[in-house]
Design an enzyme around this catalytic site. Structure first.
Site, short mmCIF file in Angstrom:
data_model
loop_
_atom_site.label_atom_id
_atom_site.label_comp_id
_atom_site.label_asym_id
_atom_site.label_seq_id
_atom_site.Cartn_x
_atom_site.Cartn_y
_atom_site.Cartn_z
N GLY A 1 0.57 -1.17 0.34
CA GLY A 1 -0.31 0.03 0.16
C GLY A 1 1.12 1.37 -0.18
N ARG B 1 1.69 -5.79 -5.09
CA ARG B 1 0.86 -6.62 -4.26
C ARG B 1 1.88 -8.32 -4.05
NH1 ARG B 1 -1.00 -4.19 0.60
NH2 ARG B 1 -2.08 -2.84 0.58
N ASP C 1 5.48 -7.70 5.58
CA ASP C 1 5.52 -8.67 4.50
C ASP C 1 6.55 -8.63 3.42
OD1 ASP C 1 3.46 -10.00 5.75
OD2 ASP C 1 2.19 -9.58 4.66
N LYS D 1 8.01 0.89 5.17
CA LYS D 1 6.93 1.55 4.76
C LYS D 1 5.25 1.01 5.63
CE LYS D 1 5.11 -0.25 2.78
NZ LYS D 1 3.54 -0.69 1.73
N THR D 2 4.50 2.26 6.24
CA THR D 2 3.82 1.60 6.43
C THR D 2 2.92 2.97 7.33
OG1 THR D 2 1.76 -0.09 7.59
CG2 THR D 2 4.02 0.12 7.97
N ILE D 3 1.48 3.49 6.45
CA ILE D 3 0.65 4.28 7.44
C ILE D 3 0.75 3.77 8.77
CG2 ILE D 3 0.41 5.63 5.38
CD1 ILE D 3 -2.41 4.76 5.74
N ASP D 4 0.35 1.83 8.43
CA ASP D 4 -0.48 1.76 10.28
C ASP D 4 0.33 1.95 11.41
OD1 ASP D 4 -2.48 1.26 8.27
OD2 ASP D 4 -2.13 -1.45 8.40
N LYS E 1 -25.63 18.79 17.34
CA LYS E 1 -26.45 17.52 17.09
C LYS E 1 -26.58 16.25 16.69
CE LYS E 1 -28.45 19.47 12.48
NZ LYS E 1 -29.19 20.34 11.83
#
Length: 547
Positions: free
Chosen positions: A77, A141, A172, A198-201, A238
């Protein structure tokens, strides 16, 4: 390519480098390493790349390096800053020898196997400096795990005279990089493989990898929009806004965004699992907060939900496991039943415990759990609209309380999922600098003949000049885990630590945030302005470093 005003301005930004990378570099070797777990198994699988020392770069004398061609792959990703890793890599290899060439493999690891590539020249690189996305060469991927893939890759590497390959990816992808490095070392093919984190997670991190790139920008992007919603929420007064955030395996994004924006509620999947909470426990927790705010006349609020929450609820995990096993055998029989009788059919075939959980779910979610399955026969939990599931169940509980006279407010919900919006944002100054340094570090590792290493840049809460660059053996981060029924070596995922400083800071404040409207509106990512605004690392890093 037509450029926006921002892109034109950002192209002029020169990323900052650690002092050790600004001239000649001396490589200092530390102690031999071992894997985080399963040492004997990992050592057996990686005899050529196991136990290598940690590496640290220091200022040294300039050297002459023989020319070498380098390949680069973007894998998995997208994450903000990938283009700067490639820019740093390009500048690094050109500084070592102007004759060096960089080749990009198209659309991820599949490009290596299928021999699809392009040379990345200065003209191309300059178009992409300090930009978001992975569109310079695209990503994919494809998993690199079979011998025929390694051999197909070797054919094109040999043909192009490539001596080193950089794989930019998550846990991975870097596991695959390590397997490839081991294979080429065992065969004496003379091909080095280096990984970049790398990973935004944010779940690829450890002692040597303080954060994965892209996490900073993604969290700032999400926090900006959460802040906008909080401001709208506090203006209209609201709605309760239920906001799902990316992060299937870990809740780092939700936690960081909570620290930046101070919502009324933020759920942390790891805590839900540790406390053995049921779906009803979570719903009751949210409903109690809604009722308490309503008693003060505040019928509005914000709730942050990690994408993978469902998988961390122990009762849901058990239900999903039994459903997977049952439907693997009885899928055709189930499909033949009339739609209005399918729910009863499932309930009658589950164990009592799981049948009760299934019966408690709203119709739409129950149906989703039985219908939408991936190629392996597993439920696609990431597609479950957890934000709608929770708000619907909270609404029902509040209605029941109202009938009993326990609740007097109004409850109306809005739903959001922030995912793809953060993956290709223009990188923050932190990510622009960090990624450029990671790429440059990879170039130094390759020039010094290293393989099976991940590019490491640490001390990240200090000014960039004081960052510590070097390399960490990928085998050091590995353990054995069950994948598709087999034990496989993989990089250990980093979950939110409930005894860590970031979670503790959140836990100490959340009761106040639940009652009060303590929202923070971070605004857009700041590129231009005072250092205290535009050069800050994440709250997570600051708390972990106690700065």
């Amino acid at each position: 390519m037509t450029k926006s005003a921002l892109q034109i301005a950002r192209a002029a930004y020169q990323p900052k480098l650690p002092n050790a990378l600004k001239g000649g570099v001396k490589v200092m070797e530390g102690n031999p390493t071992q894997s985080v777990a399963d040492q004997e198994e990992i050592k057996k699988l990686f005899p050529n790349t196991y136990g290598m020392p940690l590496l640290k770069f220091e200022t040294g004398e300039a050297k002459e390096y023989a020319p070498m061609n380098v390949g680069v792959i973007l894998s998995g990703g997208q994450a903000p800053g990938g283009h700067n890793v490639i820019s740093g890599l390009f500048d690094g290899i050109k500084k070592m020898n102007p004759a060096n060439k960089l080749y990009g493999f198209i659309l991820g690891p599949g490009g290596l196997v299928d021999h699809k590539y392009m040379e990345l020249t200065a003209d191309i690189i300059d178009e992409y400096r300090n930009t978001g996305g992975f569109d310079i060469i695209g990503s994919g991927r494809t998993k690199l795990e079979k011998e025929d893939q390694f051999e197909k890759g070797y054919e094109i590497l040999k043909e192009l005279g490539i001596k080193a390959l950089v794989i930019i990816g998550g846990d991975d992808s870097n596991t695959n990089a390590c397997v490839l490095a081991e294979y080429y070392a065992a065969k004496n093919y003379g091909i080095q493989v280096i990984g970049c984190p790398k990973t935004i997670d944010g779940d690829l991190k450890n002692e040597m990898i303080e954060t994965s790139f892209g996490f900073d920008t993604a969290c700032k992007t999400y926090s900006e929009v959460i802040g906008n919603i909080e401001r709208d929420c506090n203006s209209a007064r609201k709605y309760w806004h239920f906001i799902k955030l990316m992060g299937r395996s870990a809740s780092h994004i939700a936690l960081e965004c909570a620290l930046q924006t101070q919502p009324n509620i933020c759920l942390i999947s790891e805590e839900v699992e540790a406390k053995n909470m049921s779906l009803d426990d979570i719903v009751t927790y949210i409903a109690n907060a809604v009722a308490a705010r309503a008693a003060e006349g505040n019928n509005f609020g914000t709730v942050l939900i990690p994408e993978g929450l469902i998988e961390f609820i122990p009762a849901m995990k058990k239900l999903i496991a039994e459903l997977n096993d049952f439907l693997a055998v009885h899928a055709e029989e189930y499909a033949a039943i009339e739609p209005n009788k399918q729910r009863e059919y499932i309930i009658s075939h589950l164990s009592k415990e799981n049948a009760d959980v299934y019966a408690s779910l709203p119709e739409g979610v129950a149906r989703q759990l039985t219908l939408d399955r991936d190629p392996h026969g597993n439920v696609q939990v990431s597609l479950i609209e957890t934000e709608k599931l929770l708000s619907e169940m909270v609404g029902k509980k509040l209605a029941a309380w109202k009938a009993e006279g326990k609740y007097v407010g109004k409850f109306s919900a809005q739903h959001h999922f922030f995912g793809y919006e953060g993956r290709c944002a223009a990188p923050s100054n932190f990510d622009a600098d960090y990624c450029y340094s990671l790429g440059y570090t990879a170039a130094v590792l390759m020039a010094n003949g290293k393989t099976g290493y991940m590019s490491s840049v640490r001390n990240l809460t200090a000014p960039a000049e004081e960052w510590v660059a070097g390399g960490v053996p990928i085998t050091m981060m590995m353990n054995m885990e069950r994948r598709h029924g087999e034990m496989k070596p993989v990089i250990q995922k980093a979950l939110v630590k409930l005894d860590g400083a970031p979670f503790k800071a959140f836990a100490a404040a959340r009761d106040t945030w639940a009652k009060e409207t303590a929202y923070v509106y971070p605004g857009p990512i700041q590129y231009f302005g005072p250092t205290e605004v535009c050069d800050q690392p994440t709250k997570t890093l600051q708390l972990e470093h106690q700065k």
